[in-house]
Design an enzyme around this catalytic site. Structure first.
Site, mmCIF file in Angstrom:
data_model
loop_
_atom_site.group_PDB
_atom_site.id
_atom_site.type_symbol
_atom_site.label_atom_id
_atom_site.label_comp_id
_atom_site.label_asym_id
_atom_site.label_seq_id
_atom_site.Cartn_x
_atom_site.Cartn_y
_atom_site.Cartn_z
ATOM 1 N N ASN A 28 57.601 51.461 70.783
ATOM 2 C CA ASN A 28 58.219 51.973 72.012
ATOM 3 C C ASN A 28 58.719 53.378 71.677
ATOM 4 O OD1 ASN A 28 59.782 52.586 74.210
ATOM 5 N ND2 ASN A 28 61.379 51.055 73.791
ATOM 6 N N LYS A 51 59.896 55.574 73.534
ATOM 7 C CA LYS A 51 60.971 56.055 74.416
ATOM 8 C C LYS A 51 60.632 57.474 74.877
ATOM 9 C CE LYS A 51 64.000 52.850 72.128
ATOM 10 N NZ LYS A 51 65.345 52.430 71.843
ATOM 11 N N HIS A 107 63.720 46.902 79.727
ATOM 12 C CA HIS A 107 64.365 47.367 78.491
ATOM 13 C C HIS A 107 65.857 47.583 78.749
ATOM 14 C CE1 HIS A 107 65.481 49.868 75.106
ATOM 15 N NE2 HIS A 107 64.429 49.370 74.494
ATOM 16 N N GLU A 126 67.770 49.871 77.997
ATOM 17 C CA GLU A 126 68.122 51.228 78.438
ATOM 18 C C GLU A 126 67.861 51.391 79.943
ATOM 19 O OE1 GLU A 126 65.864 53.231 75.382
ATOM 20 O OE2 GLU A 126 67.276 52.452 73.902
ATOM 21 N N GLU A 177 65.865 41.654 72.303
ATOM 22 C CA GLU A 177 66.403 42.884 71.731
ATOM 23 C C GLU A 177 67.914 42.928 71.943
ATOM 24 O OE1 GLU A 177 63.197 46.165 71.428
ATOM 25 O OE2 GLU A 177 64.085 46.282 73.406
ATOM 26 N N GLY A 206 68.568 51.000 67.912
ATOM 27 C CA GLY A 206 68.844 52.374 67.509
ATOM 28 C C GLY A 206 70.090 52.538 66.671
ATOM 29 N N SER A 245 66.201 47.916 65.508
ATOM 30 C CA SER A 245 66.288 48.397 64.121
ATOM 31 C C SER A 245 65.346 47.667 63.171
ATOM 32 C CB SER A 245 67.731 48.344 63.623
ATOM 33 O OG SER A 245 68.553 49.213 64.397
HETATM 34 P P1 PGA Z 1 64.899 50.618 67.648
HETATM 35 O O1 PGA Z 1 64.557 50.362 69.201
HETATM 36 O O2 PGA Z 1 63.755 50.036 66.840
HETATM 37 O O3 PGA Z 1 64.988 52.112 67.516
HETATM 38 O O4 PGA Z 1 66.187 49.933 67.358
HETATM 39 C C1 PGA Z 1 63.931 49.188 69.646
HETATM 40 C C2 PGA Z 1 63.737 49.239 71.138
HETATM 41 O O5 PGA Z 1 64.602 49.801 71.846
HETATM 42 O O6 PGA Z 1 62.723 48.729 71.657
#
Ligand code: PGA
Length: 254
Positions: A12, A14, A100, A102, A172, A178, A216
């Site tokens: 992903n 982003k 997601h 976000e 998640e 992140g 992560s």
């Molecule tokens: P990350 O994000 O691996 O940077 O923690 C995962 C995601 O948001 O799908």
């Protein structure tokens, strides 16, 4: 339940990347994909929508699939700025992340809208990757299963079983995204077992819906996470922007 389900590793990106750097990254993935995506590991990248044509051009011959990070809840119409699932499909996309955290946090997406988006993705022939997960506050107050259960239930209630059998779910935890602080393998497995039971309670045919962990995931924790009974791979944010890390995570899924 046998553990013969395919493994998935999906990047992903982003809102990262520009044409030139995408090309370097995608070419490195194509070079490495021969070894990374062998056997039962399915590897994909979800790129910003303007780069779908670039992904299609560079990945067409490779054992990699591509997709988008969101789709509209509508098939078409007066929805300025939205991208319809069918538009992504026109560029060979086969994946669509929906719900997601976000999108839920910054765009107010409720689970009912996430369910509509999953249906629109299915209608266009895309595989929706339905994201669920709790915040730190929710975990600390003991509400994790109630929150994640309600998120998945909204999708289970809105889609027919035949459609649900074609979705992928990504667990998640918001506090792990992140932050560099992954869930432990035990925490993730516990929630994956919970989600698998929830899906199976709707219909036995849903017991094999792929369940990805995200938050992560890095080369040094991927193998332990992916080795858990109910973890069928990962949704990878930050580490999917570095070809070596992403390919190492793909290798860990084999
Ligand atoms: P990350 O994000 O691996 O940077 O923690 C995962 C995601 O948001 O799908």
């Amino acid at each position: 339940m046998s553990k013969q389900r395919a493994k998935w590793v999906v990047g992903n990106w982003k809102m990262h990347g520009r044409l030139a750097e995408n090309e370097v990254l995608l070419r490195a993935l194509v070079d490495g994909a021969g070894t990374a995506a062998t056997g039962t590991v399915r590897v994909g990248v979800c790129v910003p929508a303007p780069y779908l044509a670039q992904a299609e051009a560079l990945l067409r011959e490779a054992p990699l699939v591509w997709g988008v990070q969101d789709v509209s809840a509508y098939a078409e119409g007066a929805y300025t700025g939205e991208v319809a699932a069918g538009m992504a499909a026109d560029f060979g996309a086969t994946l669509a992340i929906v719900g997601h955290s976000e999108r839920r946090a910054y765009h107010g997406e409720r689970s009912e809208v996430v369910a509509l988006k999953a249906q629109r993705a299915l209608d266009a022939g895309l595989t929706p990757i339905v994201c669920v997960g709790e915040t730190l506050e929710q975990r600390e107050s003991g509400a994790t299963q109630a929150v994640v259960g309600a998120q998945i239930d909204a999708v289970l209630a809105a889609l027919p079983v035949a459609g649900l059998a074609r979705i992928v779910v990504a667990y998640e935890p918001v506090w792990a995204i992140g932050t560099g602080k992954s869930a432990t393998a035990e925490q993730a497995q516990e929630m994956h077992a919970f989600l698998r039971a929830r899906l199976a309670s709707k219909d036995a045919a849903l017991a094999d819906v792929p369940l990805l962990y995200g938050g992560s995931v890095k080369p040094d924790n991927a193998q332990t996470l992916f080795g858990q009974k109910d973890i069928d791979g990962g949704l990878i944010g930050g580490a999917s922007l570095k070809s070596q890390d992403f390919l190492a995570i793909c290798a860990a899924a084999r």
